[in-house]
Design a protein around this motif. Structure first.
Motif, PDB file in Angstrom:
ATOM      1  N   TYR A  12     -26.281  15.889 -25.227  1.00 23.90           N
ATOM      2  CA  TYR A  12     -26.523  14.551 -25.772  1.00 23.90           C
ATOM      3  C   TYR A  12     -27.435  14.567 -26.999  1.00 23.90           C
ATOM      4  O   TYR A  12     -27.676  13.524 -27.601  1.00 23.90           O
ATOM      5  CB  TYR A  12     -27.160  13.658 -24.698  1.00 23.90           C
ATOM      6  N   LEU A  13     -27.946  15.735 -27.366  1.00 23.11           N
ATOM      7  CA  LEU A  13     -28.880  15.832 -28.488  1.00 23.11           C
ATOM      8  C   LEU A  13     -28.141  15.972 -29.813  1.00 23.11           C
ATOM      9  O   LEU A  13     -27.006  16.453 -29.865  1.00 23.11           O
ATOM     10  CB  LEU A  13     -29.805  17.037 -28.298  1.00 23.11           C
ATOM     11  N   ASP A  14     -28.804  15.548 -30.900  1.00 24.08           N
ATOM     12  CA  ASP A  14     -28.245  15.764 -32.235  1.00 24.08           C
ATOM     13  C   ASP A  14     -28.623  17.161 -32.716  1.00 24.08           C
ATOM     14  O   ASP A  14     -29.340  17.913 -32.038  1.00 24.08           O
ATOM     15  CB  ASP A  14     -28.727  14.679 -33.212  1.00 24.08           C
ATOM     16  N   ALA A  15     -28.145  17.517 -33.913  1.00 22.74           N
ATOM     17  CA  ALA A  15     -28.323  18.883 -34.420  1.00 22.74           C
ATOM     18  C   ALA A  15     -29.797  19.240 -34.618  1.00 22.74           C
ATOM     19  O   ALA A  15     -30.244  20.331 -34.235  1.00 22.74           O
ATOM     20  CB  ALA A  15     -27.556  19.045 -35.733  1.00 22.74           C
ATOM     21  N   VAL A  16     -30.570  18.335 -35.209  1.00 22.90           N
ATOM     22  CA  VAL A  16     -31.984  18.611 -35.469  1.00 22.90           C
ATOM     23  C   VAL A  16     -32.746  18.800 -34.166  1.00 22.90           C
ATOM     24  O   VAL A  16     -33.552  19.729 -34.027  1.00 22.90           O
ATOM     25  CB  VAL A  16     -32.613  17.478 -36.311  1.00 22.90           C
ATOM     26  N   SER A  17     -32.476  17.960 -33.179  1.00 25.79           N
ATOM     27  CA  SER A  17     -33.149  18.071 -31.879  1.00 25.79           C
ATOM     28  C   SER A  17     -32.782  19.378 -31.176  1.00 25.79           C
ATOM     29  O   SER A  17     -33.631  20.016 -30.536  1.00 25.79           O
ATOM     30  CB  SER A  17     -32.783  16.883 -30.995  1.00 25.79           C
ATOM     31  N   LEU A  18     -31.525  19.787 -31.309  1.00 30.16           N
ATOM     32  CA  LEU A  18     -31.101  21.057 -30.710  1.00 30.16           C
ATOM     33  C   LEU A  18     -31.849  22.242 -31.322  1.00 30.16           C
ATOM     34  O   LEU A  18     -32.264  23.164 -30.615  1.00 30.16           O
ATOM     35  CB  LEU A  18     -29.598  21.251 -30.896  1.00 30.16           C
ATOM     36  N   LEU A  19     -32.001  22.208 -32.635  1.00 26.29           N
ATOM     37  CA  LEU A  19     -32.722  23.291 -33.300  1.00 26.29           C
ATOM     38  C   LEU A  19     -34.184  23.334 -32.853  1.00 26.29           C
ATOM     39  O   LEU A  19     -34.764  24.413 -32.709  1.00 26.29           O
ATOM     40  CB  LEU A  19     -32.641  23.118 -34.816  1.00 26.29           C
ATOM     41  N   CYS A  20     -34.770  22.162 -32.646  1.00 24.35           N
ATOM     42  CA  CYS A  20     -36.163  22.111 -32.179  1.00 24.35           C
ATOM     43  C   CYS A  20     -36.281  22.640 -30.757  1.00 24.35           C
ATOM     44  O   CYS A  20     -37.194  23.408 -30.437  1.00 24.35           O
ATOM     45  CB  CYS A  20     -36.685  20.676 -32.251  1.00 24.35           C
ATOM     46  N   HIS A  30     -30.823  30.322 -26.289  1.00 23.47           N
ATOM     47  CA  HIS A  30     -29.431  30.699 -25.987  1.00 23.47           C
ATOM     48  C   HIS A  30     -28.624  29.496 -25.519  1.00 23.47           C
ATOM     49  O   HIS A  30     -27.454  29.324 -25.905  1.00 23.47           O
ATOM     50  CB  HIS A  30     -29.408  31.797 -24.931  1.00 23.47           C
ATOM     51  N   LEU A  31     -29.235  28.638 -24.689  1.00 22.87           N
ATOM     52  CA  LEU A  31     -28.525  27.456 -24.222  1.00 22.87           C
ATOM     53  C   LEU A  31     -28.242  26.485 -25.367  1.00 22.87           C
ATOM     54  O   LEU A  31     -27.158  25.892 -25.448  1.00 22.87           O
ATOM     55  CB  LEU A  31     -29.338  26.749 -23.127  1.00 22.87           C
ATOM     56  N   ALA A  32     -29.233  26.322 -26.267  1.00 21.23           N
ATOM     57  CA  ALA A  32     -29.082  25.377 -27.383  1.00 21.23           C
ATOM     58  C   ALA A  32     -28.185  25.909 -28.492  1.00 21.23           C
ATOM     59  O   ALA A  32     -27.923  25.206 -29.466  1.00 21.23           O
ATOM     60  CB  ALA A  32     -30.458  25.032 -27.962  1.00 21.23           C
ATOM     61  N   SER A  33     -27.722  27.157 -28.356  1.00 19.26           N
ATOM     62  CA  SER A  33     -26.787  27.730 -29.332  1.00 19.26           C
ATOM     63  C   SER A  33     -25.364  27.750 -28.807  1.00 19.26           C
ATOM     64  O   SER A  33     -24.477  28.371 -29.416  1.00 19.26           O
ATOM     65  CB  SER A  33     -27.214  29.166 -29.698  1.00 19.26           C
ATOM     66  N   ASP A  34     -25.138  27.084 -27.717  1.00 19.64           N
ATOM     67  CA  ASP A  34     -23.825  27.087 -27.071  1.00 19.64           C
ATOM     68  C   ASP A  34     -22.735  26.596 -28.028  1.00 19.64           C
ATOM     69  O   ASP A  34     -22.868  25.552 -28.676  1.00 19.64           O
ATOM     70  CB  ASP A  34     -23.864  26.173 -25.840  1.00 19.64           C
ATOM     71  N   ASN A  35     -21.659  27.363 -28.087  1.00 25.36           N
ATOM     72  CA  ASN A  35     -20.557  27.032 -28.994  1.00 25.36           C
ATOM     73  C   ASN A  35     -19.894  25.693 -28.662  1.00 25.36           C
ATOM     74  O   ASN A  35     -19.441  24.970 -29.562  1.00 25.36           O
ATOM     75  CB  ASN A  35     -19.500  28.138 -28.975  1.00 25.36           C
ATOM     76  N   PRO A 173     -36.077  19.813 -45.444  1.00 27.64           N
ATOM     77  CA  PRO A 173     -35.500  19.937 -44.092  1.00 27.64           C
ATOM     78  C   PRO A 173     -34.256  20.817 -44.110  1.00 27.64           C
ATOM     79  O   PRO A 173     -33.482  20.802 -45.075  1.00 27.64           O
ATOM     80  CB  PRO A 173     -35.170  18.494 -43.712  1.00 27.64           C
ATOM     81  N   LEU A 174     -34.109  21.594 -43.061  1.00 20.79           N
ATOM     82  CA  LEU A 174     -32.945  22.470 -42.971  1.00 20.79           C
ATOM     83  C   LEU A 174     -31.661  21.661 -42.964  1.00 20.79           C
ATOM     84  O   LEU A 174     -30.645  22.060 -43.545  1.00 20.79           O
ATOM     85  CB  LEU A 174     -33.040  23.329 -41.700  1.00 20.79           C
ATOM     86  N   LEU A 175     -31.711  20.488 -42.323  1.00 22.20           N
ATOM     87  CA  LEU A 175     -30.548  19.602 -42.254  1.00 22.20           C
ATOM     88  C   LEU A 175     -30.956  18.212 -42.744  1.00 22.20           C
ATOM     89  O   LEU A 175     -31.340  17.351 -41.950  1.00 22.20           O
ATOM     90  CB  LEU A 175     -30.015  19.513 -40.822  1.00 22.20           C
ATOM     91  N   GLY A 186     -39.258  18.597 -37.481  1.00 21.97           N
ATOM     92  CA  GLY A 186     -37.958  19.246 -37.521  1.00 21.97           C
ATOM     93  C   GLY A 186     -38.004  20.565 -38.269  1.00 21.97           C
ATOM     94  O   GLY A 186     -39.002  20.903 -38.916  1.00 21.97           O
ATOM     95  N   PRO A 187     -36.925  21.356 -38.193  1.00 18.55           N
ATOM     96  CA  PRO A 187     -36.892  22.645 -38.909  1.00 18.55           C
ATOM     97  C   PRO A 187     -36.882  22.430 -40.410  1.00 18.55           C
ATOM     98  O   PRO A 187     -36.090  21.650 -40.940  1.00 18.55           O
ATOM     99  CB  PRO A 187     -35.575  23.283 -38.420  1.00 18.55           C
ATOM    100  N   ARG A 188     -37.799  23.115 -41.100  1.00 14.50           N
ATOM    101  CA  ARG A 188     -37.922  22.962 -42.545  1.00 14.50           C
ATOM    102  C   ARG A 188     -38.091  24.324 -43.204  1.00 14.50           C
ATOM    103  O   ARG A 188     -38.523  25.285 -42.576  1.00 14.50           O
ATOM    104  CB  ARG A 188     -39.126  22.075 -42.903  1.00 14.50           C
TER     105      ARG A 188
END
Length: 436
Positions: A12-20, A30-35, A173-175, A186-188
């Motif tokens: 249910y998370l967006d891309a930025v939240s997943l990266l965090c 590993h879980l947050a990188s799931d294809n 920001p990365l995204l 967020g990732p920067r």
């Protein structure tokens, strides 16, 4: 918590939240990188396509990518694909914005829009003598024709006596998300722009002015530190950044290494005996925060060979002898500052933006720096003007700027009666391949 439940939550998370979330620990990474999760995000944004071959024609259509797209790929594949495509999309959008060039400044017309599209911002990192870092995020931006002025203020500055260095970074920001402001959590990516040494600031820095509350000290390039007079502690930090290659300097460096400007390739000219000495254009801005005191363009500047001395070309912009070209400054000259509680204006200080173009209209020498007006000891020798003379001088490794002004008591304004640029012959020779 079981991995299956975590995966359900992560979906249910967006891309930025997943990266965090992926930065919490190795298991979460590993879980947050799931294809499966990332393919869903990728498909909603880019609509993956595949080619379906038919007997008579080739047809490309959007289809749902099923188990083959998941099992045939390495873990994290769709995550990387999404990030790379997002970065490429932002780069394309920014390149489109910076393509139109202003003929007067030689700079992109839509610098401000390009910086906003990239999500670019700036931070300063203060490092104390024990190695501890203090990051200052809150900043006020002021965009001008050829520069941006950034002001940081806070009530929680570290003690000046324990500080060793100040680093200026561009952060992106990365995204980038155009629909909302960039999150500092967020990732920067950081790009080092400049590093300044704060030890013995009052001795190593140049005092450029003061008012009742603060005293200003400048450090090259373009940094201004305001100190409270009573406590001798930091009130604010201000930096002026010229637009020339600012996007590159703010995004293409690393956290430890500055972006190296590409070397200029000189175009030799065997026909012109004074190649590199003429057809310069100057765009000059003088401002003090919200007020602009002078904004003008001066063309066809030149230097004769006989005027080259002490390793400098002399480009006369405003001559003392030609009173038809003397320029008034609009308003009361001063540099505005503010903190959470106080505001002020330091008289006689301002920011000077110089953009010197070569004969092809290419930026040749550019800077933005805080400067001050100094009362000259000599009286005005001009018959037309009776008043005190003030001078402003700026020097760096590539050249010098000398400004001479007269204060007109009757009209309560400054008048520029002499403006000369001195360009290093080393700079000219490297640029044009000459040997002056």
């Amino acid at each position: 918590m079981p991995s299956e439940m975590l995966m359900k939550i992560f979906s249910y998370l967006d891309a930025v939240s997943l990266l965090c979330v992926g930065c919490v620990n190795k298991h979460f990474y590993h879980l947050a990188s799931d294809n499966g999760i990332w393919l869903k995000i990728y498909s909603s944004c880019f609509h993956p396509k595949r080619t379906i071959w038919k007997m008579k024609s080739e047809q490309t259509e959007t289809v749902s990518l099923g188990s083959a797209a998941l099992h045939d790929r390495k873990p994290g594949y769709w995550k990387k694909e999404y990030i790379f495509k997002q970065i490429a999309a932002v780069k394309t959008r920014v390149m489109r914005l910076v393509k139109p060039i202003d003929p007067y400044t030689g700079l992109p017309c839509k610098n401000k829009e390009a910086m906003k599209a990239s999500g670019l911002n700036w931070i300063i990192v203060l490092k104390d003598k024990n190695g501890r870092e203090h990051i200052m995020e809150k900043a006020k931006l002021s965009f001008k024709d050829t520069s941006v002025t950034i002001l940081w203020y806070s009530t929680n500055w570290p003690c000046l006596d324990i500080l060793s260095t100040l680093k200026l970074f561009g952060v992106m920001p990365l995204l980038p998300d155009q629909s909302r402001a960039p999150s500092k959590n967020g990732p920067r990516r950081r790009s080092l722009i400049a590093e300044y040494h704060l030890a013995n600031l009052t001795e190593s820095g140049v005092a450029v002015g003061a008012d009742k509350l603060v005293q200003l000290f400048s450090l090259n390039p373009g940094l201004l530190v305001g100190l409270w007079k009573e406590k001798n502690e930091i009130a604010f930090v201000m930096v002026s950044l010229h637009y020339h290659q600012l996007l590159e300097r703010s995004t293409l460096g690393s956290a430890t290494v500055q972006y190296a400007l590409p070397p200029n390739k000189p175009v030799l000219d065997d026909v012109d005996p004074e190649y590199g000495l003429h057809d310069y254009s100057l765009h000059l801005d003088m401002h003090g925060g919200s007020c602009t005191y002078l904004c003008g363009t001066f063309k066809s500047l030149f230097c004769r060979k006989g005027d080259i001395e002490n390793g400098y070309l002399r480009l006369t912009v405003v001559s003392l002898k030609d009173n038809t070209k003397h320029l008034p400054l609009i308003g009361t000259v001063g540099l505005s500052w503010e903190t959470d509680v106080f505001k002020g204006n330091v008289k006689g200080c301002y920011v000077m933006d110089v953009t010197l173009l070569d004969e092809t209209g290419k930026p040749f020498w550019c800077f933005s720096a805080p400067v001050s007006m100094e009362l000259s000891s000599k009286a005005s020798s001009l018959y037309d003007y009776m008043g005190h003379i003030y001078t402003t001088d700026y020097v760096d490794s590539e050249g010098k700027v000398c400004v001479e002004m007269v204060w007109l008591e009757e009209t309560k304004e400054y008048l520029i009666v002499n403006l000369v640029l001195y360009i290093s012959t080393k700079k000219v020779n490297n640029w044009y391949g000459t040997n002056y």
